[in-house]
Scaffold this motif. Sequence first.
Motif, PDB file in Angstrom:
ATOM      1  N   LEU A 133      30.227  46.727  66.785  1.00  0.00           N
ATOM      2  CA  LEU A 133      31.229  47.596  67.407  1.00  0.00           C
ATOM      3  C   LEU A 133      31.691  46.941  68.701  1.00  0.00           C
ATOM      4  O   LEU A 133      30.921  46.828  69.650  1.00  0.00           O
ATOM      5  N   PRO A 134      32.952  46.499  68.798  1.00  0.00           N
ATOM      6  CA  PRO A 134      33.391  45.732  69.965  1.00  0.00           C
ATOM      7  C   PRO A 134      33.897  46.628  71.094  1.00  0.00           C
ATOM      8  O   PRO A 134      34.154  47.815  70.918  1.00  0.00           O
ATOM      9  N   GLN A 135      34.059  46.022  72.259  1.00  0.00           N
ATOM     10  CA  GLN A 135      34.684  46.690  73.390  1.00  0.00           C
ATOM     11  C   GLN A 135      36.186  46.470  73.315  1.00  0.00           C
ATOM     12  O   GLN A 135      36.658  45.345  73.189  1.00  0.00           O
ATOM     13  N   GLN A 136      36.946  47.560  73.366  1.00  0.00           N
ATOM     14  CA  GLN A 136      38.404  47.499  73.239  1.00  0.00           C
ATOM     15  C   GLN A 136      39.012  48.299  74.385  1.00  0.00           C
ATOM     16  O   GLN A 136      38.944  49.526  74.409  1.00  0.00           O
ATOM     17  N   GLY A 137      39.615  47.601  75.335  1.00  0.00           N
ATOM     18  CA  GLY A 137      40.062  48.263  76.554  1.00  0.00           C
ATOM     19  C   GLY A 137      41.495  48.747  76.554  1.00  0.00           C
ATOM     20  O   GLY A 137      41.851  49.616  77.346  1.00  0.00           O
ATOM     21  N   GLU A 138      42.338  48.222  75.667  1.00  0.00           N
ATOM     22  CA  GLU A 138      43.758  48.562  75.710  1.00  0.00           C
ATOM     23  C   GLU A 138      44.081  49.762  74.836  1.00  0.00           C
ATOM     24  O   GLU A 138      43.496  49.956  73.775  1.00  0.00           O
ATOM     25  N   GLU A 139      45.055  50.550  75.292  1.00  0.00           N
ATOM     26  CA  GLU A 139      45.520  51.704  74.518  1.00  0.00           C
ATOM     27  C   GLU A 139      46.380  51.231  73.352  1.00  0.00           C
ATOM     28  O   GLU A 139      47.201  50.330  73.492  1.00  0.00           O
ATOM     29  N   THR A 140      46.178  51.834  72.192  1.00  0.00           N
ATOM     30  CA  THR A 140      46.955  51.503  71.005  1.00  0.00           C
ATOM     31  C   THR A 140      47.694  52.736  70.498  1.00  0.00           C
ATOM     32  O   THR A 140      47.388  53.865  70.901  1.00  0.00           O
ATOM     33  N   GLN A 141      48.656  52.519  69.628  1.00  0.00           N
ATOM     34  CA  GLN A 141      49.437  53.604  69.036  1.00  0.00           C
ATOM     35  C   GLN A 141      49.351  53.501  67.516  1.00  0.00           C
ATOM     36  O   GLN A 141      50.246  52.948  66.870  1.00  0.00           O
ATOM     37  N   PRO A 142      48.293  54.029  66.924  1.00  0.00           N
ATOM     38  CA  PRO A 142      48.166  53.958  65.461  1.00  0.00           C
ATOM     39  C   PRO A 142      49.234  54.802  64.785  1.00  0.00           C
ATOM     40  O   PRO A 142      49.632  55.857  65.298  1.00  0.00           O
ATOM     41  N   PRO A 143      49.728  54.379  63.630  1.00  0.00           N
ATOM     42  CA  PRO A 143      50.773  55.148  62.932  1.00  0.00           C
ATOM     43  C   PRO A 143      50.233  56.460  62.377  1.00  0.00           C
ATOM     44  O   PRO A 143      49.059  56.562  62.016  1.00  0.00           O
TER      45      PRO A 143
END
Length: 377
Positions: A133-143
């Motif tokens: 499970l990685p570290q993910q810092g940026e906000e994303t916009q999933p469809p």
Amino acid sequence: MRLGYFTTGASWQASYQVVLGPEDARVSGMAVLPSESLRAEDAEIQLLAGSVSRAVPEARAPRPMLMDRVSAAKAVSEIATEQKVGEFHLYSLPGKSSLLPGLTTSVALFQPAQVRYEKNYVVHGEVPYWGFLPQQGEETQPPVEVIYTLKRPRKTDFGDRPLPGGVARLYQPDSAGGLQLVGEATLNHTAAGNDLKLNAGTAFDITAKRIQTNYSTRRDSTKARGVHTVATADYKVTLKNATDSVVTVDVQEERAGEWSVVQSSVPADKVSSTITRFRVKVSARGETVRIGHVGDSRAYLIRDGVCRQLTEDHAGDVEHAITRFAGDPRPLMRPRRDASEQGLLLREADGQRPGRGQGRPRRGAGDEPDRPGRNAA
């Protein structure tokens, strides 16, 4: 002499038209026969639906077409008849027709049917299906996917009918009554009694944002299994609805291996060993995010120069108690049925074994108080 043979140079595909109404849909189906190089005049044609094993593999094997008694030609305008042959379904075109290179012939597979349908919105999580499970810092916009499910109960004409694989096109009338294409989806061969699920694309007015708000790792090693690391992450999913009606969105987290939901502000529904679903109602023209707060610190809301405490302090003599929402006497350790309908705070633990530390905040190395003879970090 009666002559019959299998041939290539032509293929066929089922094409479905789905006209969506307020509560039900009108469904019609056609068999479409484009001829690439085959020329056959005045032929009786049968179409075989199913995955037929071929002796010689082909990059794009056409479905077999049985040509029988080649004689004189007429356009096909009636409905094909269906029968089961072995593990497949055979469709016989009425009358006789001609196949010419570059010419496409169509015939109805069944009479148009009125069916009930459901419309669902689905957001898929972005957690890796396998691996650490990685570290993910940026906000994303999933469809936000739009899914239509056509109901096919038994003892109905549409439900008792097997449907060959093909393409379904969904239409919806505009204010003037004209039909507009609102989605197109492929479908596999569907046996009688099975519902038809069609992915129509991505919603325009319903959006999602996702961000990882916290991330930590710890060692959980033993002599038996060696070095083992557990990663814990918090995710916040914000859903926004710009339409004039309330909608329900399913947020689906999909991951294989050992993992569990430690805490969430919306009840988690375990669909399978790899899929956990969070069903969220989103108000019309609204966006609200309520966060389940875990730990011994306080949470505040600052708006228009006014600071308001959102959490209540737990009793000092209760060790590891979980902070509550203001005005709610229940601890967040239990799923809250009336938690946020528009927001979701999800905490996942990778490698967490059931019954070991679930629902309890863990104190990391950086949270330990300074000890004598030890430098502060």
